[in-house]
Motif scaffolding. Structure first.
Motif, PDB file in Angstrom:
ATOM      1  N   PHE A  68       0.888  -1.077   0.087  1.00 51.47           N
ATOM      2  CA  PHE A  68       0.016   0.136  -0.159  1.00 51.47           C
ATOM      3  C   PHE A  68       0.825   1.279  -0.176  1.00 51.47           C
ATOM      4  O   PHE A  68       2.093   1.343   0.524  1.00 51.47           O
ATOM      5  N   VAL A  69       0.412   2.157  -0.651  1.00 47.78           N
ATOM      6  CA  VAL A  69       1.108   3.592  -0.822  1.00 47.78           C
ATOM      7  C   VAL A  69       0.862   4.171   0.676  1.00 47.78           C
ATOM      8  O   VAL A  69      -0.262   4.402   1.301  1.00 47.78           O
ATOM      9  N   ASP A  70       2.210   4.498   1.403  1.00 47.32           N
ATOM     10  CA  ASP A  70       2.009   5.179   2.548  1.00 47.32           C
ATOM     11  C   ASP A  70       2.325   6.715   2.499  1.00 47.32           C
ATOM     12  O   ASP A  70       1.420   7.319   2.947  1.00 47.32           O
ATOM     13  N   SER A  71       3.233   7.161   1.795  1.00 48.34           N
ATOM     14  CA  SER A  71       3.544   8.408   1.725  1.00 48.34           C
ATOM     15  C   SER A  71       4.305   8.812   0.672  1.00 48.34           C
ATOM     16  O   SER A  71       5.161   7.868   0.053  1.00 48.34           O
ATOM     17  N   PHE A  72       4.571  10.234  -0.100  1.00 49.26           N
ATOM     18  CA  PHE A  72       5.361  10.599  -0.986  1.00 49.26           C
ATOM     19  C   PHE A  72       6.488  11.404  -0.515  1.00 49.26           C
ATOM     20  O   PHE A  72       6.222  12.285   0.369  1.00 49.26           O
ATOM     21  N   GLY A  73       7.331  11.713  -1.284  1.00 51.53           N
ATOM     22  CA  GLY A  73       8.658  12.435  -1.054  1.00 51.53           C
ATOM     23  C   GLY A  73       8.841  13.056  -2.348  1.00 51.53           C
ATOM     24  O   GLY A  73       8.177  12.908  -3.380  1.00 51.53           O
ATOM     25  N   GLU A  74       9.737  14.115  -2.806  1.00 51.90           N
ATOM     26  CA  GLU A  74      10.086  14.648  -3.736  1.00 51.90           C
ATOM     27  C   GLU A  74      10.341  13.829  -5.145  1.00 51.90           C
ATOM     28  O   GLU A  74       9.887  14.026  -6.215  1.00 51.90           O
ATOM     29  N   ASP A  75      11.101  12.420  -4.726  1.00 50.31           N
ATOM     30  CA  ASP A  75      11.412  11.712  -5.854  1.00 50.31           C
ATOM     31  C   ASP A  75      11.350  10.140  -5.209  1.00 50.31           C
ATOM     32  O   ASP A  75      11.871   9.397  -5.793  1.00 50.31           O
ATOM     33  N   TRP A  76      10.486   9.889  -4.251  1.00 52.06           N
ATOM     34  CA  TRP A  76      10.233   8.612  -3.747  1.00 52.06           C
ATOM     35  C   TRP A  76       8.989   8.585  -3.128  1.00 52.06           C
ATOM     36  O   TRP A  76       8.112   9.651  -2.969  1.00 52.06           O
TER      37      TRP A  76
END
Length: 206
Positions: free
Chosen positions: A8-16
């Motif tokens: 499951f998608v937990d969180s996003f960053g700039e390139d991750w």
């Protein structure tokens, strides 16, 4: 080695993105095109993974399709292209765009990616021209057109001159090549430069 992550998608960053797999969060570096295509946090996702192990770190690179991963690996066979540059290209161009640019030896399109100068762009189009999957996803008309141009002769010269004329009019090389390839297919291999230009302009105006 990790070759795939499904969770499951937990969180996003700039390139991750962090993928939660059974309560363990894996930070995965992706191209911007991949990040933009991922579902919202909490939703399920499956990523093809390329694992890079260094003395001081382990990095995971994620891809929505095996094609994207193939390109990531193939691009790095070119001198001067590492993971950062490969991801920059995959963030800028689709697999088809990359293949068409290489088929047409279009350095300008390759150089649109951040961090890629003229010399690296030249190496990419030269070294990957005959490598799979570089041409697997290219437009077959563009591949034939470039082969005719490389071979020279009446048809190759007329085709090259027509593409050059369209580029001088402001069209991108791949766009010009696709139009000339279509015009050539309709007019036949005996078409003159002027015929190809007119035919290509008709294709571009539709």
């Amino acid at each position: 080695m990790i070759g795939k992550l499904k969770g499951f998608v937990d969180s996003f960053g700039e390139d991750w993105v962090i993928i939660d797999v059974g309560g363990v969060g894996y930070q995965v570096t992706c191209s911007s095109k991949t990040l933009q295509s991922l579902p919202a946090p909490g939703e399920s996702v499956s990523l093809a993974i390329e694992t890079y192990v260094r003395e001081d770190q382990i990095r995971l690179f994620g891809f929505l399709s095996p094609v994207e991963r193939e390109w990531f690996l193939l691009l790095q066979t070119v001198q001067g292209v590492g993971t950062r540059v490969a991801l920059a290209l995959l963030s800028t161009l689709t697999a088809s765009d990359l293949a068409n640019a290489i088929a047409m030896q279009d350095r300008a399109t390759i150089a649109r990616a951040p961090g890629i100068g003229p010399k690296v762009a030249q190496r990419i189009v030269t070294e990957l021209k005959d490598k799979a999957p570089a041409l697997t996803y290219a437009d077959t008309g563009l591949v034939r057109l470039q082969a005719l141009t490389d071979a020279g002769g009446k048809t190759g010269t007329a085709s090259a001159e027509a593409v050059s004329a369209l580029v001088n009019l402001g069209y991108a090389q791949v766009q010009a090549g696709a139009a000339v390839a279509t015009a050539l297919a309709k007019a036949g291999d005996d078409a003159r430069t002027e015929q190809l230009i007119r035919g290509a302009l008709r294709e571009l105006s539709t």
